[in-house]
Design an enzyme around this catalytic site. Structure first.
Site, PDB file in Angstrom:
ATOM      1  N   PHE A  63       0.884  -1.296  -0.130  1.00 46.07           N
ATOM      2  CA  PHE A  63       0.024  -0.227   0.019  1.00 46.07           C
ATOM      3  C   PHE A  63       0.818   1.249   0.055  1.00 46.07           C
ATOM      4  O   PHE A  63       0.769   2.129  -0.725  1.00 46.07           O
ATOM      5  CB  PHE A  63      -0.988   0.017   1.129  1.00 46.07           C
ATOM      6  N   ASP A  64       1.961   1.213   0.870  1.00 43.22           N
ATOM      7  CA  ASP A  64       2.600   2.398   0.830  1.00 43.22           C
ATOM      8  C   ASP A  64       4.129   1.984   0.586  1.00 43.22           C
ATOM      9  O   ASP A  64       5.244   2.042   1.321  1.00 43.22           O
ATOM     10  CB  ASP A  64       2.614   3.071   2.338  1.00 43.22           C
ATOM     11  N   ASN A 110      -3.065  -8.265  -8.720  1.00 42.60           N
ATOM     12  CA  ASN A 110      -2.423  -7.558  -9.013  1.00 42.60           C
ATOM     13  C   ASN A 110      -0.993  -7.994  -9.723  1.00 42.60           C
ATOM     14  O   ASN A 110      -0.769  -8.971  -9.396  1.00 42.60           O
ATOM     15  CB  ASN A 110      -1.762  -6.450  -7.912  1.00 42.60           C
ATOM     16  N   MET A 112       1.522  -5.745 -10.338  1.00 41.65           N
ATOM     17  CA  MET A 112       2.451  -4.530 -10.405  1.00 41.65           C
ATOM     18  C   MET A 112       3.984  -4.628 -10.661  1.00 41.65           C
ATOM     19  O   MET A 112       4.425  -4.008 -11.393  1.00 41.65           O
ATOM     20  CB  MET A 112       2.442  -3.916  -8.750  1.00 41.65           C
ATOM     21  N   PHE A 114       6.484  -4.525  -8.430  1.00 41.36           N
ATOM     22  CA  PHE A 114       7.369  -3.730  -7.654  1.00 41.36           C
ATOM     23  C   PHE A 114       7.822  -2.307  -8.219  1.00 41.36           C
ATOM     24  O   PHE A 114       8.944  -1.934  -8.436  1.00 41.36           O
ATOM     25  CB  PHE A 114       8.731  -4.355  -7.635  1.00 41.36           C
ATOM     26  N   ASN A 138       9.812  -3.569   4.229  1.00 43.41           N
ATOM     27  CA  ASN A 138      10.004  -4.903   3.392  1.00 43.41           C
ATOM     28  C   ASN A 138      10.810  -4.468   2.076  1.00 43.41           C
ATOM     29  O   ASN A 138      10.539  -3.594   1.396  1.00 43.41           O
ATOM     30  CB  ASN A 138       8.430  -4.926   2.779  1.00 43.41           C
ATOM     31  N   SER A 172       6.995 -12.442  -4.063  1.00 44.82           N
ATOM     32  CA  SER A 172       5.911 -11.745  -4.988  1.00 44.82           C
ATOM     33  C   SER A 172       5.916 -12.472  -6.227  1.00 44.82           C
ATOM     34  O   SER A 172       6.822 -12.888  -6.826  1.00 44.82           O
ATOM     35  CB  SER A 172       6.497 -10.527  -5.292  1.00 44.82           C
ATOM     36  N   ASN A 174       4.974 -11.307  -9.250  1.00 43.24           N
ATOM     37  CA  ASN A 174       4.949 -10.571 -10.162  1.00 43.24           C
ATOM     38  C   ASN A 174       6.570 -10.278 -10.755  1.00 43.24           C
ATOM     39  O   ASN A 174       6.770  -9.374 -11.661  1.00 43.24           O
ATOM     40  CB  ASN A 174       4.321  -9.287 -10.071  1.00 43.24           C
ATOM     41  N   THR A 175       7.614 -10.659 -10.397  1.00 43.93           N
ATOM     42  CA  THR A 175       8.775 -10.570 -10.622  1.00 43.93           C
ATOM     43  C   THR A 175       9.428 -11.970 -11.103  1.00 43.93           C
ATOM     44  O   THR A 175       9.511 -12.715 -10.028  1.00 43.93           O
ATOM     45  CB  THR A 175       9.900 -10.079  -9.718  1.00 43.93           C
ATOM     46  N   LYS A 208       8.879 -13.250   4.181  1.00 46.04           N
ATOM     47  CA  LYS A 208       7.483 -13.420   3.662  1.00 46.04           C
ATOM     48  C   LYS A 208       7.368 -14.600   2.697  1.00 46.04           C
ATOM     49  O   LYS A 208       8.178 -14.039   1.611  1.00 46.04           O
ATOM     50  CB  LYS A 208       6.978 -11.852   3.218  1.00 46.04           C
ATOM     51  N   ASN A 237       1.987 -13.938   1.097  1.00 47.21           N
ATOM     52  CA  ASN A 237       1.743 -13.004   0.084  1.00 47.21           C
ATOM     53  C   ASN A 237       0.604 -13.437  -1.033  1.00 47.21           C
ATOM     54  O   ASN A 237      -0.529 -14.063  -0.326  1.00 47.21           O
ATOM     55  CB  ASN A 237       3.078 -13.125  -0.690  1.00 47.21           C
ATOM     56  N   GLY A 288      -6.340 -12.188   3.015  1.00 45.38           N
ATOM     57  CA  GLY A 288      -7.909 -12.285   3.310  1.00 45.38           C
ATOM     58  C   GLY A 288      -8.700 -11.459   4.474  1.00 45.38           C
ATOM     59  O   GLY A 288      -9.728 -12.258   4.720  1.00 45.38           O
TER      60      GLY A 288
HETATM   61  C1  LIG Z   1      -1.732  -3.912  -5.029  1.00 46.92           C
HETATM   62  C2  LIG Z   1      -0.866  -4.871  -4.402  1.00 46.92           C
HETATM   63  C3  LIG Z   1       0.502  -4.660  -4.188  1.00 46.92           C
HETATM   64  C4  LIG Z   1       1.166  -5.402  -3.300  1.00 46.92           C
HETATM   65  N1  LIG Z   1       2.692  -4.925  -3.256  1.00 46.92           N
HETATM   66  C5  LIG Z   1       3.307  -5.691  -2.261  1.00 46.92           C
HETATM   67  C6  LIG Z   1       4.796  -5.500  -2.152  1.00 46.92           C
HETATM   68  O1  LIG Z   1       5.380  -4.774  -2.738  1.00 46.92           O
HETATM   69  N2  LIG Z   1       5.410  -6.435  -1.264  1.00 46.92           N
HETATM   70  C7  LIG Z   1       4.661  -7.447  -0.563  1.00 46.92           C
HETATM   71  O2  LIG Z   1       5.485  -7.834   0.362  1.00 46.92           O
HETATM   72  N3  LIG Z   1       3.578  -7.666  -0.473  1.00 46.92           N
HETATM   73  C8  LIG Z   1       2.776  -6.893  -1.439  1.00 46.92           C
HETATM   74  N4  LIG Z   1       1.418  -7.273  -1.714  1.00 46.92           N
HETATM   75  C9  LIG Z   1       0.727  -8.310  -0.906  1.00 46.92           C
HETATM   76  C10 LIG Z   1       0.014  -7.752   0.411  1.00 46.92           C
HETATM   77  O3  LIG Z   1       1.102  -7.286   1.145  1.00 46.92           O
HETATM   78  C11 LIG Z   1      -0.492  -9.117   1.103  1.00 46.92           C
HETATM   79  O4  LIG Z   1       0.455 -10.158   1.448  1.00 46.92           O
HETATM   80  C12 LIG Z   1      -1.604  -9.896   0.390  1.00 46.92           C
HETATM   81  O5  LIG Z   1      -2.290  -8.866  -0.566  1.00 46.92           O
HETATM   82  C13 LIG Z   1      -2.594 -10.531   0.961  1.00 46.92           C
HETATM   83  O6  LIG Z   1      -3.177  -9.712   2.003  1.00 46.92           O
HETATM   84  P1  LIG Z   1      -4.825  -8.887   1.646  1.00 46.92           P
HETATM   85  O7  LIG Z   1      -5.448 -10.161   1.268  1.00 46.92           O
HETATM   86  O8  LIG Z   1      -4.994  -8.457   3.099  1.00 46.92           O
HETATM   87  O9  LIG Z   1      -4.643  -8.103   0.708  1.00 46.92           O
HETATM   88  C14 LIG Z   1       0.630  -6.428  -2.521  1.00 46.92           C
HETATM   89  C15 LIG Z   1      -0.849  -6.492  -2.541  1.00 46.92           C
HETATM   90  C16 LIG Z   1      -1.490  -5.754  -3.345  1.00 46.92           C
HETATM   91  C17 LIG Z   1      -2.946  -5.943  -3.325  1.00 46.92           C
END
Ligand SMILES: Cc1cc2nc3c(=O)[nH]c(=O)nc-3n(C[C@H](O)[C@H](O)[C@H](O)COP(=O)(O)O)c2cc1C
Length: 348
Positions: A63-64, A110, A112, A114, A138, A172, A174-175, A208, A237, A288
Protein backbone atom coordinates in the site's frame (compact mmCIF):
# COMPACT_ATOMS: atom_id res chain seq x y z
CA UNK A 1 -16.38 10.58 9.76
CA UNK A 2 -18.69 7.93 8.25
CA UNK A 3 -20.24 10.41 5.80
CA UNK A 4 -16.80 11.63 4.71
CA UNK A 5 -15.67 8.09 4.05
CA UNK A 6 -18.78 6.92 2.20
CA UNK A 7 -18.54 9.95 -0.10
CA UNK A 8 -14.85 9.27 -0.71
CA UNK A 9 -15.58 5.56 -1.21
CA UNK A 10 -18.23 6.25 -3.84
CA UNK A 11 -15.83 8.39 -5.82
CA UNK A 12 -12.82 6.09 -5.42
CA UNK A 13 -14.70 2.89 -6.31
CA UNK A 14 -15.60 4.34 -9.72
CA UNK A 15 -12.02 5.09 -10.65
CA UNK A 16 -9.40 2.77 -12.09
CA UNK A 17 -7.96 0.95 -9.06
CA UNK A 18 -4.44 2.38 -9.32
CA UNK A 19 -5.70 5.95 -9.82
CA UNK A 20 -7.87 5.52 -6.72
CA UNK A 21 -4.86 4.29 -4.79
CA UNK A 22 -2.82 7.33 -5.84
CA UNK A 23 -5.61 9.65 -4.68
CA UNK A 24 -5.85 7.85 -1.35
CA UNK A 25 -2.11 8.36 -0.79
CA UNK A 26 -2.48 12.06 -1.64
CA UNK A 27 -5.38 12.45 0.79
CA UNK A 28 -3.35 10.71 3.49
CA UNK A 29 -0.35 12.96 2.83
CA UNK A 30 -2.52 16.07 3.00
CA UNK A 31 -3.63 15.19 6.53
CA UNK A 32 -7.29 15.42 5.48
CA UNK A 33 -8.07 11.82 6.38
CA UNK A 34 -9.86 11.61 9.75
CA UNK A 35 -7.93 9.38 12.19
CA UNK A 36 -9.07 6.74 14.66
CA UNK A 37 -9.25 8.52 17.99
CA UNK A 38 -10.75 5.67 20.02
CA UNK A 39 -8.56 3.81 22.50
CA UNK A 40 -7.80 0.16 21.79
CA UNK A 41 -9.13 -2.45 24.22
CA UNK A 42 -6.38 -3.50 26.67
CA UNK A 43 -6.90 -7.13 25.58
CA UNK A 44 -5.62 -6.22 22.09
CA UNK A 45 -2.19 -5.10 23.27
CA UNK A 46 0.60 -7.45 22.15
CA UNK A 47 4.34 -7.67 22.81
CA UNK A 48 6.42 -8.85 19.85
CA UNK A 49 10.20 -8.62 19.43
CA UNK A 50 10.38 -6.87 22.77
CA UNK A 51 8.04 -4.06 21.73
CA UNK A 52 4.54 -3.45 23.00
CA UNK A 53 1.96 -2.65 20.30
CA UNK A 54 -1.54 -1.27 20.99
CA UNK A 55 -3.16 -3.89 18.77
CA UNK A 56 -2.07 -6.73 16.46
CA UNK A 57 -3.67 -5.42 13.24
CA UNK A 58 -1.10 -4.15 10.75
CA UNK A 59 -1.03 -2.68 7.25
CA UNK A 60 0.51 -5.17 4.80
CA UNK A 61 3.24 -4.23 2.33
CA UNK A 62 2.34 -2.80 -1.07
CA UNK A 63 0.00 0.00 0.00
CA UNK A 64 2.79 2.39 0.97
CA UNK A 65 5.61 1.19 -1.24
CA UNK A 66 7.64 4.41 -1.02
CA UNK A 67 7.24 5.20 2.68
CA UNK A 68 5.06 8.23 1.99
CA UNK A 69 2.42 7.76 4.68
CA UNK A 70 3.46 5.39 7.48
CA UNK A 71 2.44 7.81 10.22
CA UNK A 72 -0.89 8.65 8.61
CA UNK A 73 -1.62 4.90 8.45
CA UNK A 74 -0.70 4.46 12.11
CA UNK A 75 -3.09 7.33 12.79
CA UNK A 76 -5.93 5.40 11.15
CA UNK A 77 -5.62 2.86 13.96
CA UNK A 78 -3.24 0.20 12.71
CA UNK A 79 -1.09 -1.31 15.46
CA UNK A 80 1.85 -1.38 13.05
CA UNK A 81 2.61 -0.53 9.42
CA UNK A 82 4.87 -2.17 6.84
CA UNK A 83 6.25 -0.06 4.01
CA UNK A 84 7.70 -1.40 0.72
CA UNK A 85 8.61 -3.49 -1.05
CA UNK A 86 11.63 -1.27 -1.59
CA UNK A 87 14.12 -2.17 -4.34
CA UNK A 88 17.66 -0.76 -4.59
CA UNK A 89 17.06 1.18 -7.79
CA UNK A 90 13.85 2.91 -8.90
CA UNK A 91 11.85 0.94 -11.47
CA UNK A 92 8.56 1.32 -13.35
CA UNK A 93 7.06 -2.10 -12.76
CA UNK A 94 4.74 -3.72 -15.29
CA UNK A 95 2.65 -1.78 -17.81
CA UNK A 96 -0.77 -0.53 -16.69
CA UNK A 97 -3.44 -1.68 -16.09
CA UNK A 98 -1.92 -3.95 -13.48
CA UNK A 99 -4.30 -3.69 -10.53
CA UNK A 100 -7.85 -5.04 -10.68
CA UNK A 101 -10.74 -5.11 -8.23
CA UNK A 102 -12.81 -8.29 -8.26
CA UNK A 103 -15.79 -6.62 -6.60
CA UNK A 104 -18.12 -9.64 -6.74
CA UNK A 105 -15.49 -11.69 -4.91
CA UNK A 106 -14.13 -8.94 -2.64
CA UNK A 107 -10.76 -9.83 -4.13
CA UNK A 108 -7.92 -8.02 -5.89
CA UNK A 109 -5.52 -9.19 -8.59
CA UNK A 110 -2.27 -7.29 -9.03
CA UNK A 111 0.74 -7.66 -11.27
CA UNK A 112 2.45 -4.46 -10.20
CA UNK A 113 5.99 -5.87 -10.45
CA UNK A 114 7.53 -3.70 -7.70
CA UNK A 115 7.11 -0.20 -9.16
CA UNK A 116 8.90 2.14 -6.80
CA UNK A 117 11.12 5.14 -6.28
CA UNK A 118 13.99 3.05 -4.96
CA UNK A 119 16.08 2.81 -1.85
CA UNK A 120 17.39 6.37 -1.59
CA UNK A 121 13.94 7.96 -1.68
CA UNK A 122 12.59 5.51 0.91
CA UNK A 123 15.62 6.06 3.11
CA UNK A 124 15.35 9.84 3.08
CA UNK A 125 11.62 9.71 3.92
CA UNK A 126 12.16 7.25 6.76
CA UNK A 127 15.11 9.24 8.09
CA UNK A 128 13.00 12.42 8.16
CA UNK A 129 10.20 11.00 10.31
CA UNK A 130 10.11 11.01 14.09
CA UNK A 131 10.46 7.43 15.27
CA UNK A 132 6.96 6.81 16.65
CA UNK A 133 4.86 3.67 16.39
CA UNK A 134 6.03 0.38 14.91
CA UNK A 135 7.07 0.49 11.25
CA UNK A 136 8.47 -2.47 9.34
CA UNK A 137 10.43 -2.19 6.11
CA UNK A 138 9.85 -4.77 3.37
CA UNK A 139 12.62 -5.21 0.81
CA UNK A 140 12.78 -6.82 -2.63
CA UNK A 141 14.98 -7.12 -5.69
CA UNK A 142 15.12 -5.19 -8.96
CA UNK A 143 13.75 -7.11 -11.92
CA UNK A 144 17.00 -6.86 -13.91
CA UNK A 145 19.33 -7.59 -11.02
CA UNK A 146 22.09 -10.12 -11.65
CA UNK A 147 22.54 -10.93 -7.94
CA UNK A 148 19.17 -10.73 -6.28
CA UNK A 149 20.45 -11.67 -2.83
CA UNK A 150 22.75 -8.64 -3.04
CA UNK A 151 19.68 -6.42 -3.55
CA UNK A 152 18.13 -7.68 -0.29
CA UNK A 153 21.43 -7.11 1.48
CA UNK A 154 21.81 -3.57 0.11
CA UNK A 155 18.28 -2.54 1.08
CA UNK A 156 18.49 -4.18 4.50
CA UNK A 157 21.79 -2.50 5.39
CA UNK A 158 20.60 0.92 4.24
CA UNK A 159 17.17 0.75 5.89
CA UNK A 160 17.87 -1.18 9.11
CA UNK A 161 18.60 2.04 11.06
CA UNK A 162 15.03 3.23 10.37
CA UNK A 163 13.15 -0.07 10.64
CA UNK A 164 11.44 -1.68 13.64
CA UNK A 165 11.65 -4.92 11.67
CA UNK A 166 12.87 -5.93 8.22
CA UNK A 167 11.13 -8.27 5.78
CA UNK A 168 12.79 -10.18 2.96
CA UNK A 169 9.96 -10.55 0.47
CA UNK A 170 10.80 -13.65 -1.55
CA UNK A 171 7.21 -14.37 -2.54
CA UNK A 172 5.98 -11.73 -4.96
CA UNK A 173 4.65 -13.57 -8.03
CA UNK A 174 5.15 -10.58 -10.32
CA UNK A 175 8.95 -10.56 -10.65
CA UNK A 176 9.93 -13.58 -12.74
CA UNK A 177 11.98 -16.10 -10.76
CA UNK A 178 11.70 -14.25 -7.44
CA UNK A 179 9.82 -17.08 -5.77
CA UNK A 180 12.72 -19.45 -6.49
CA UNK A 181 14.47 -17.65 -3.64
CA UNK A 182 12.24 -19.69 -1.32
CA UNK A 183 14.21 -22.86 -2.20
CA UNK A 184 16.43 -24.26 0.54
CA UNK A 185 19.88 -23.33 -0.81
CA UNK A 186 18.91 -19.93 -2.20
CA UNK A 187 16.96 -18.97 0.91
CA UNK A 188 19.82 -19.96 3.20
CA UNK A 189 22.27 -17.89 1.14
CA UNK A 190 20.01 -14.84 1.01
CA UNK A 191 19.03 -14.83 4.68
CA UNK A 192 22.53 -15.63 5.95
CA UNK A 193 24.06 -12.84 3.90
CA UNK A 194 21.40 -10.43 5.10
CA UNK A 195 21.82 -11.44 8.74
CA UNK A 196 25.59 -11.05 8.53
CA UNK A 197 25.27 -7.67 6.83
CA UNK A 198 23.00 -6.20 9.53
CA UNK A 199 24.76 -7.87 12.47
CA UNK A 200 26.05 -4.54 13.76
CA UNK A 201 22.55 -3.03 13.66
CA UNK A 202 20.36 -5.84 14.95
CA UNK A 203 16.77 -5.49 13.79
CA UNK A 204 14.25 -8.35 13.78
CA UNK A 205 14.55 -10.03 10.39
CA UNK A 206 11.61 -11.95 8.96
CA UNK A 207 10.83 -13.60 5.65
CA UNK A 208 7.56 -13.33 3.72
CA UNK A 209 6.45 -16.49 1.93
CA UNK A 210 3.84 -17.48 -0.62
CA UNK A 211 0.54 -19.09 0.36
CA UNK A 212 1.20 -21.44 -2.57
CA UNK A 213 4.04 -23.17 -0.67
CA UNK A 214 3.61 -26.94 -0.65
CA UNK A 215 4.14 -29.06 2.46
CA UNK A 216 7.65 -29.87 1.21
CA UNK A 217 8.37 -26.19 0.60
CA UNK A 218 7.23 -25.41 4.14
CA UNK A 219 9.48 -28.14 5.55
CA UNK A 220 12.46 -26.49 3.83
CA UNK A 221 11.55 -22.88 4.61
CA UNK A 222 10.91 -23.53 8.28
CA UNK A 223 14.05 -25.67 8.62
CA UNK A 224 16.15 -22.84 7.16
CA UNK A 225 14.50 -20.23 9.39
CA UNK A 226 14.91 -22.36 12.51
CA UNK A 227 18.54 -23.15 11.67
CA UNK A 228 19.34 -19.48 11.13
CA UNK A 229 17.30 -18.39 14.18
CA UNK A 230 15.23 -16.01 12.13
CA UNK A 231 12.86 -13.68 13.97
CA UNK A 232 9.66 -14.55 12.15
CA UNK A 233 7.76 -15.55 9.02
CA UNK A 234 4.93 -13.68 7.31
CA UNK A 235 2.37 -16.04 5.78
CA UNK A 236 1.85 -14.72 3.27
CA UNK A 237 1.78 -12.97 -0.03
CA UNK A 238 -0.78 -13.12 -2.88
CA UNK A 239 -1.64 -16.44 -4.55
CA UNK A 240 -1.26 -17.57 -8.14
CA UNK A 241 -4.13 -20.01 -7.60
CA UNK A 242 -7.69 -19.19 -8.67
CA UNK A 243 -10.43 -20.72 -6.52
CA UNK A 244 -13.20 -22.12 -8.79
CA UNK A 245 -15.75 -20.05 -6.89
CA UNK A 246 -14.50 -16.72 -8.32
CA UNK A 247 -17.34 -14.82 -10.01
CA UNK A 248 -15.64 -11.74 -11.41
CA UNK A 249 -14.94 -11.39 -15.11
CA UNK A 250 -11.43 -10.29 -14.13
CA UNK A 251 -10.56 -13.62 -12.51
CA UNK A 252 -8.22 -14.71 -15.33
CA UNK A 253 -6.06 -11.58 -15.17
CA UNK A 254 -2.39 -12.50 -14.69
CA UNK A 255 -1.04 -11.71 -11.24
CA UNK A 256 -1.42 -12.43 -7.55
CA UNK A 257 -4.86 -12.79 -6.03
CA UNK A 258 -5.60 -11.32 -2.60
CA UNK A 259 -8.59 -10.44 -0.43
CA UNK A 260 -11.51 -12.65 0.61
CA UNK A 261 -10.79 -15.49 -1.86
CA UNK A 262 -7.40 -15.93 -0.14
CA UNK A 263 -8.61 -16.12 3.46
CA UNK A 264 -8.93 -19.89 3.89
CA UNK A 265 -5.84 -20.85 1.90
CA UNK A 266 -3.56 -18.42 3.72
CA UNK A 267 -4.88 -19.37 7.17
CA UNK A 268 -4.39 -23.07 6.35
CA UNK A 269 -0.79 -22.48 5.27
CA UNK A 270 -0.20 -20.33 8.37
CA UNK A 271 -1.43 -23.20 10.57
CA UNK A 272 0.89 -25.67 8.79
CA UNK A 273 3.78 -23.24 9.23
CA UNK A 274 2.99 -22.80 12.92
CA UNK A 275 3.03 -26.58 13.48
CA UNK A 276 6.54 -26.69 12.05
CA UNK A 277 7.81 -23.59 13.88
CA UNK A 278 6.71 -24.88 17.30
CA UNK A 279 6.78 -21.44 18.87
CA UNK A 280 10.46 -20.77 18.06
CA UNK A 281 9.63 -17.33 16.69
CA UNK A 282 6.50 -15.24 16.04
CA UNK A 283 4.39 -15.56 12.89
CA UNK A 284 2.49 -12.84 11.06
CA UNK A 285 -0.79 -13.91 9.44
CA UNK A 286 -1.69 -12.09 6.22
CA UNK A 287 -4.20 -12.87 3.48
CA UNK A 288 -7.89 -12.11 3.19
CA UNK A 289 -8.44 -10.55 6.60
CA UNK A 290 -11.66 -8.52 6.40
CA UNK A 291 -13.23 -8.99 9.84
CA UNK A 292 -12.42 -9.56 13.48
CA UNK A 293 -13.32 -13.21 12.97
CA UNK A 294 -10.74 -13.53 10.17
CA UNK A 295 -8.08 -11.93 12.38
CA UNK A 296 -9.05 -14.18 15.32
CA UNK A 297 -8.79 -17.29 13.09
CA UNK A 298 -5.24 -16.28 12.09
CA UNK A 299 -4.27 -15.69 15.72
CA UNK A 300 -5.73 -19.06 16.77
CA UNK A 301 -3.83 -20.67 13.87
CA UNK A 302 -0.56 -19.33 15.30
CA UNK A 303 -0.17 -15.66 14.32
CA UNK A 304 1.03 -13.16 16.91
CA UNK A 305 0.35 -10.33 14.46
CA UNK A 306 -2.07 -9.96 11.54
CA UNK A 307 -1.87 -7.79 8.42
CA UNK A 308 -4.29 -6.72 5.72
CA UNK A 309 -4.45 -4.69 2.54
CA UNK A 310 -7.19 -5.74 0.10
CA UNK A 311 -10.20 -5.49 2.43
CA UNK A 312 -9.38 -1.81 2.83
CA UNK A 313 -9.84 -1.35 -0.92
CA UNK A 314 -13.52 -2.19 -0.44
CA UNK A 315 -14.28 -0.96 3.07
CA UNK A 316 -11.91 1.98 3.55
CA UNK A 317 -10.25 3.02 6.81
CA UNK A 318 -13.33 2.50 9.09
CA UNK A 319 -12.63 -1.21 8.64
CA UNK A 320 -9.65 -0.98 11.02
CA UNK A 321 -11.73 0.16 14.00
CA UNK A 322 -14.40 -2.45 13.17
CA UNK A 323 -11.89 -5.31 13.06
CA UNK A 324 -10.36 -4.24 16.37
CA UNK A 325 -13.77 -3.99 18.08
CA UNK A 326 -14.87 -7.36 16.67
CA UNK A 327 -11.64 -9.02 17.77
CA UNK A 328 -11.91 -7.58 21.29
CA UNK A 329 -15.52 -8.85 21.47
CA UNK A 330 -14.48 -12.35 20.35
CA UNK A 331 -11.74 -12.48 23.00
CA UNK A 332 -14.27 -11.37 25.64
CA UNK A 333 -16.82 -13.94 24.44
CA UNK A 334 -14.26 -16.72 24.83
CA UNK A 335 -13.03 -15.32 28.15
CA UNK A 336 -9.52 -14.94 26.74
CA UNK A 337 -7.70 -12.12 28.54
CA UNK A 338 -5.29 -11.14 25.76
CA UNK A 339 -4.27 -11.78 22.18
CA UNK A 340 -1.17 -13.61 23.46
CA UNK A 341 -3.38 -16.17 25.21
CA UNK A 342 -5.18 -16.93 21.93
CA UNK A 343 -2.07 -17.37 19.77
CA UNK A 344 -2.02 -20.94 18.47
CA UNK A 345 -5.17 -21.96 20.40
CA UNK A 346 -6.26 -24.16 17.48
CA UNK A 347 -2.92 -26.00 17.46
CA UNK A 348 -3.23 -27.28 21.00
C1 LIG B 1 -1.70 -3.88 -5.04
C2 LIG B 1 -0.89 -4.75 -4.15
C3 LIG B 1 0.49 -4.56 -4.08
C4 LIG B 1 1.26 -5.38 -3.26
N1 LIG B 1 2.60 -5.13 -3.16
C5 LIG B 1 3.35 -5.88 -2.30
C6 LIG B 1 4.74 -5.61 -2.14
O1 LIG B 1 5.30 -4.69 -2.74
N2 LIG B 1 5.44 -6.39 -1.27
C7 LIG B 1 4.85 -7.41 -0.56
O2 LIG B 1 5.53 -8.10 0.22
N3 LIG B 1 3.53 -7.67 -0.69
C8 LIG B 1 2.77 -6.93 -1.54
N4 LIG B 1 1.43 -7.20 -1.66
C9 LIG B 1 0.85 -8.33 -0.92
C10 LIG B 1 0.19 -7.89 0.39
O3 LIG B 1 1.15 -7.34 1.26
C11 LIG B 1 -0.49 -9.09 1.08
O4 LIG B 1 0.51 -10.04 1.39
C12 LIG B 1 -1.55 -9.75 0.21
O5 LIG B 1 -2.26 -8.81 -0.54
C13 LIG B 1 -2.53 -10.56 1.05
O6 LIG B 1 -3.20 -9.74 1.99
P1 LIG B 1 -4.68 -9.13 1.71
O7 LIG B 1 -5.55 -10.27 1.26
O8 LIG B 1 -5.12 -8.55 3.02
O9 LIG B 1 -4.50 -8.10 0.67
C14 LIG B 1 0.64 -6.40 -2.49
C15 LIG B 1 -0.74 -6.59 -2.57
C16 LIG B 1 -1.50 -5.79 -3.38
C17 LIG B 1 -3.00 -6.01 -3.45
Amino acid sequence: MAVWYSLADTILSRLDAETAHGLAIRALKSGLMPGDRGADAPSLSVTVWGRRLPNPIGLAAGFDKNAEVPDAMLGLGFGFVEIGSVTPRPQDGNPRPRLFRLAEDRGVINRMGFPGQGLEVARSRLAARARRGFVGVNVGANKDSSDRAADYVACSVALAPYADYLVCNVSSPNTPGLRNLQGRAQLTDLLKRTQDAIASKPVPLVVKIAPDATDDDLDDIVAVCRDLRMDGIIVGNTTLSRPPTLQSGRREETGGLSGAPLTTLSTDVLRKTARRVEGQFPLVGCGGVGSGADAYAKIRAGASLVQLYSAMVFDGPPLIRRIKDELAALLARDKVASVADAVGADLR
